[in-house]
Design an enzyme around this catalytic site. Sequence first.
Site, mmCIF file in Angstrom:
data_model
loop_
_atom_site.group_PDB
_atom_site.id
_atom_site.type_symbol
_atom_site.label_atom_id
_atom_site.label_comp_id
_atom_site.label_asym_id
_atom_site.label_seq_id
_atom_site.Cartn_x
_atom_site.Cartn_y
_atom_site.Cartn_z
ATOM 1 N N THR A 57 0.847 -1.186 0.000
ATOM 2 C CA THR A 57 0.000 0.000 0.000
ATOM 3 C C THR A 57 0.882 1.235 0.000
ATOM 4 O O THR A 57 1.936 1.276 0.654
ATOM 5 C CB THR A 57 -1.019 -0.011 1.157
ATOM 6 O OG1 THR A 57 -1.820 1.175 1.058
ATOM 7 C CG2 THR A 57 -0.358 -0.058 2.530
ATOM 8 N N GLU A 58 0.462 2.249 -0.768
ATOM 9 C CA GLU A 58 1.279 3.428 -1.038
ATOM 10 C C GLU A 58 1.757 4.113 0.231
ATOM 11 O O GLU A 58 2.814 4.744 0.259
ATOM 12 C CB GLU A 58 0.479 4.454 -1.865
ATOM 13 C CG GLU A 58 0.175 4.033 -3.282
ATOM 14 C CD GLU A 58 -1.180 3.358 -3.409
ATOM 15 O OE1 GLU A 58 -1.469 2.430 -2.623
ATOM 16 O OE2 GLU A 58 -1.949 3.759 -4.299
ATOM 17 N N ASN A 59 0.943 4.036 1.287
ATOM 18 C CA ASN A 59 1.287 4.772 2.500
ATOM 19 C C ASN A 59 2.269 4.018 3.396
ATOM 20 O O ASN A 59 2.452 4.389 4.546
ATOM 21 C CB ASN A 59 0.016 5.141 3.276
ATOM 22 C CG ASN A 59 -0.836 3.940 3.606
ATOM 23 O OD1 ASN A 59 -1.134 3.126 2.740
ATOM 24 N ND2 ASN A 59 -1.226 3.828 4.851
#
Lengths: 233, 235
Positions: A57-59
């Site tokens: 996930t990007e975060n």
Amino acid sequence: MTNPAMIDLEAVKLTNAQMAWRAAQDIEDGAYVNLGIGLPELVAKFQPDGREAIFHTENGVLGFGPAPAKGAEDWDLINAGKKAVTLKPGAAFFHHADSFAMVRGGHLNVAILGAYEVAENGDLANWSTGAGGVPAVGGAMDLVHGARRVAVITDHVTKSGAPKLLTRCTLPLTGVGCVTRIYSSLAVIDIAQGRFVLREKVAGLSVEQLQSLTGAKLHIEAPVTDLTAAQVA
Amino acid sequence: MDKSIPSLAQAVADIPDGASVMIGGFGGSGAPIELIHALIDAGPRNLTVINNNAGNGHVGLAALIAAGQVAKLICSFPRSADPRVFNAKYLAGEIDLELVPQGTLAERIRAGGAGTPAFYTPTSFGTDLARGKPVAEFEGRSYVQERWLKADFALIKAEAGDVMGNLTYRMAARNFNPIMAMAARTTIAQVSRIAPLGSLDPETVVTPGIFVNRVVLAENPAQEEVLNRQEAVYP
């Protein structure tokens, strides 16, 4: 062009869960995978037995798992959709620049995204309807150029029946020439040499009927197989 | 060396009108809510804020925007469960928006911290967001030139910090915080606990103190998500 043959799509099309199930069948064991917010997120539920994908996930999390029980959320542990998630054994945290180094640097095996429109040249439009309001892009433009394989999961036509698979996108582009496979509610289509190549279609539609619901020519290079999906919810 | 500051108010007291301020966090995760609220109390205006989002509900960044202190926002995704504050200001033409793809935003910030004035990325090539930017071809593929992003101040959230400014983070609350710490002239970190000097294992320090100017304690920090479920409004 809106569903000229008045085909009863509800009777033949895959559900969202079935589309996600079909996309999951192509994810190899050990793949690093990013799933877009919304419909693509469902793919994580349908990993085939004996295969394990690692979700990014990007975060800043690799190896996250399903949502926790209600009330057990930890709001420091969320996914790109800002939903609470859990960790699987072997998970790792990292900052945003490293997260997108994983993306842009070609380290992800697969990214599966949603779409407003996909064109036969591989262009994708999925971030702006061009209709004014407040624009938002997030990580979509990075993902389409980073993952080694970029697939789209989408209804074959819009709610009003217009094709979403087109000769050229009409909406603002997310990326140029980036999509290689489409899992639609009616078919599995590869994009190769600037053409849609039909691989699988639902049994309830003829090729001609499917073509009438598609905004660019469907090429057939090998026998088209039935698109079947498990009865999943 | 002691970079600790006794209060949140003192930590942000010298942020002037017109300053550029990076604010860490991704949505509510890792957002320095207490520092943002101190900045609202301090009241500087005409700020340029760099954050991934544009606030949610009526606390934190959304409250800073509602207070009319933000002239320009640089972000990737100004959408949230409750984006009413930003949407109203944006649609009324009262706030400028520079929309940046998320990975480009992160790399521009990293570049700012690393002293790299520009870099090339495939992201946004051929799209509206690449308009006016130089393009170059490398190994047969087209790339867009992007520039570094720096700021006068960074407000960040960490888990533990010592008086030398060494920081650790908690889970996915890390996100933009370490790179923003690198890219601002003055980095102000709120921490859930002050670690006695020597107690942080150097192997686990994520942000070395060289990138941090001030450390201020905010025990049991609020989570934006929790505040929003309580329909909290600041001030």
